[in-house]
Scaffold this motif. Structure first.
Motif, PDB file in Angstrom:
ATOM      1  N   THR A  12       0.530  -1.021  -0.015  1.00 49.67           N
ATOM      2  CA  THR A  12      -0.015  -0.109   0.396  1.00 49.67           C
ATOM      3  C   THR A  12       0.636   1.448  -0.170  1.00 49.67           C
ATOM      4  OG1 THR A  12      -0.400  -0.257   2.316  1.00 49.67           O
ATOM      5  CG2 THR A  12      -1.353  -0.651   1.545  1.00 49.67           C
ATOM      6  N   GLY A  13       2.172   1.358  -0.206  1.00 45.77           N
ATOM      7  CA  GLY A  13       3.405   2.555   0.159  1.00 45.77           C
ATOM      8  C   GLY A  13       2.912   3.495   1.073  1.00 45.77           C
ATOM      9  N   THR A  14       3.090   2.295   2.377  1.00 47.91           N
ATOM     10  CA  THR A  14       2.384   2.803   3.707  1.00 47.91           C
ATOM     11  C   THR A  14       3.882   2.406   4.197  1.00 47.91           C
ATOM     12  OG1 THR A  14       1.364   1.069   4.460  1.00 47.91           O
ATOM     13  CG2 THR A  14       0.052   3.500   3.067  1.00 47.91           C
ATOM     14  N   SER A  15       3.639   3.135   6.043  1.00 48.03           N
ATOM     15  CA  SER A  15       3.976   2.307   7.018  1.00 48.03           C
ATOM     16  C   SER A  15       3.712   1.234   7.502  1.00 48.03           C
ATOM     17  CB  SER A  15       5.150   3.765   7.942  1.00 48.03           C
ATOM     18  OG  SER A  15       4.226   4.078   8.864  1.00 48.03           O
ATOM     19  N   GLU A  16       5.344   0.742   7.982  1.00 51.75           N
ATOM     20  CA  GLU A  16       4.275  -1.015   9.260  1.00 51.75           C
ATOM     21  C   GLU A  16       3.554   0.355  10.798  1.00 51.75           C
ATOM     22  OE1 GLU A  16       6.878  -4.111  10.417  1.00 51.75           O
ATOM     23  OE2 GLU A  16       7.554  -3.627   8.407  1.00 51.75           O
ATOM     24  N   VAL A  17       3.951   1.247  10.601  1.00 51.56           N
ATOM     25  CA  VAL A  17       3.702   2.114  11.757  1.00 51.56           C
ATOM     26  C   VAL A  17       2.051   1.927  11.089  1.00 51.56           C
ATOM     27  CG1 VAL A  17       3.110   4.311  13.637  1.00 51.56           C
ATOM     28  CG2 VAL A  17       5.897   2.894  12.597  1.00 51.56           C
ATOM     29  N   PHE A  18       2.223   2.733   9.925  1.00 49.94           N
ATOM     30  CA  PHE A  18       0.634   3.319  10.279  1.00 49.94           C
ATOM     31  C   PHE A  18      -0.175   2.336   9.696  1.00 49.94           C
ATOM     32  CE2 PHE A  18      -2.761   4.017   6.470  1.00 49.94           C
ATOM     33  CZ  PHE A  18      -3.108   4.790   6.819  1.00 49.94           C
ATOM     34  N   VAL A  19      -0.095   0.931   9.852  1.00 49.36           N
ATOM     35  CA  VAL A  19      -0.655  -0.060   9.620  1.00 49.36           C
ATOM     36  C   VAL A  19      -1.085  -1.151  10.654  1.00 49.36           C
ATOM     37  CG1 VAL A  19      -1.189  -2.588   9.019  1.00 49.36           C
ATOM     38  CG2 VAL A  19       0.013  -0.853   6.771  1.00 49.36           C
ATOM     39  N   LYS A  20      -0.264  -0.964  11.649  1.00 47.13           N
ATOM     40  CA  LYS A  20      -0.150  -0.872  12.551  1.00 47.13           C
ATOM     41  C   LYS A  20      -1.485  -0.265  13.887  1.00 47.13           C
ATOM     42  CE  LYS A  20       4.143  -3.319  13.727  1.00 47.13           C
ATOM     43  NZ  LYS A  20       5.284  -3.557  14.655  1.00 47.13           N
ATOM     44  N   THR A  21      -1.269   1.321  13.352  1.00 49.12           N
ATOM     45  CA  THR A  21      -2.147   2.012  13.861  1.00 49.12           C
ATOM     46  C   THR A  21      -3.112   1.629  13.643  1.00 49.12           C
ATOM     47  OG1 THR A  21      -0.741   3.589  14.266  1.00 49.12           O
ATOM     48  CG2 THR A  21      -2.493   4.477  14.091  1.00 49.12           C
ATOM     49  N   ILE A  22      -3.639   1.817  12.103  1.00 48.12           N
ATOM     50  CA  ILE A  22      -4.766   1.160  11.330  1.00 48.12           C
ATOM     51  C   ILE A  22      -5.640  -0.223  12.579  1.00 48.12           C
ATOM     52  CG2 ILE A  22      -5.918   0.605   9.807  1.00 48.12           C
ATOM     53  CD1 ILE A  22      -5.729   3.674   9.107  1.00 48.12           C
ATOM     54  N   LEU A  23      -4.417  -1.124  12.056  1.00 47.55           N
ATOM     55  CA  LEU A  23      -5.488  -2.247  13.244  1.00 47.55           C
ATOM     56  C   LEU A  23      -5.990  -1.981  14.843  1.00 47.55           C
ATOM     57  CD1 LEU A  23      -2.802  -5.064  12.184  1.00 47.55           C
ATOM     58  CD2 LEU A  23      -5.308  -4.410  11.363  1.00 47.55           C
ATOM     59  N   ASP A  24      -4.717  -1.362  15.174  1.00 49.05           N
ATOM     60  CA  ASP A  24      -5.465  -0.513  16.684  1.00 49.05           C
ATOM     61  C   ASP A  24      -6.379   0.408  16.745  1.00 49.05           C
ATOM     62  OD1 ASP A  24      -4.216  -0.691  18.970  1.00 49.05           O
ATOM     63  OD2 ASP A  24      -4.248   1.817  19.143  1.00 49.05           O
ATOM     64  N   HIS A  25      -6.704   0.735  16.245  1.00 45.84           N
ATOM     65  CA  HIS A  25      -7.661   2.215  15.647  1.00 45.84           C
ATOM     66  C   HIS A  25      -9.130   1.190  15.589  1.00 45.84           C
ATOM     67  CE1 HIS A  25     -10.814   5.039  15.335  1.00 45.84           C
ATOM     68  NE2 HIS A  25     -10.679   4.578  14.126  1.00 45.84           N
TER      69      HIS A  25
END
Length: 87
Positions: free
Chosen positions: A32-45
């Protein structure tokens, strides 16, 4: 003329689509061209909102290592290595 696309919403939708397809956090970030931090943040949210159901519902390996006390077989350890849900 249509409204401009919302980049954050589009990125979130792409991330969720990849997660539903069973991709790992690193794979989702790469695809998706995003960071792992962004993905983990989405999952956490979405987890905090109670929208993820269970991690098992997102797992494509079906080894069951997603939950605390889940399967700890060799196949699960290999398949689930690096997965954000495996504990």
């Amino acid at each position: 003329m249509s409204a401009p696309a919302r980049p954050a919403a589009n990125a979130t939708e792409r991330v969720l689509a990849e997660i539903r397809a069973g991709a790992t956090v690193p794979a989702v970030a790469r695809r998706t061209g995003t960071s792992e931090v962004f993905v983990k943040t989405i999952l956490d949210h979405f987890d905090r909102l109670g929208m993820l159901g269970s991690a098992a519902s997102l797992c494509s390996s079906d080894h069951g290592a997603c939950s605390p006390g889940g399967a700890q077989t060799e196949a699960a350890k290999i398949s689930c290595a690096g997965c954000a849900f495996a504990r």
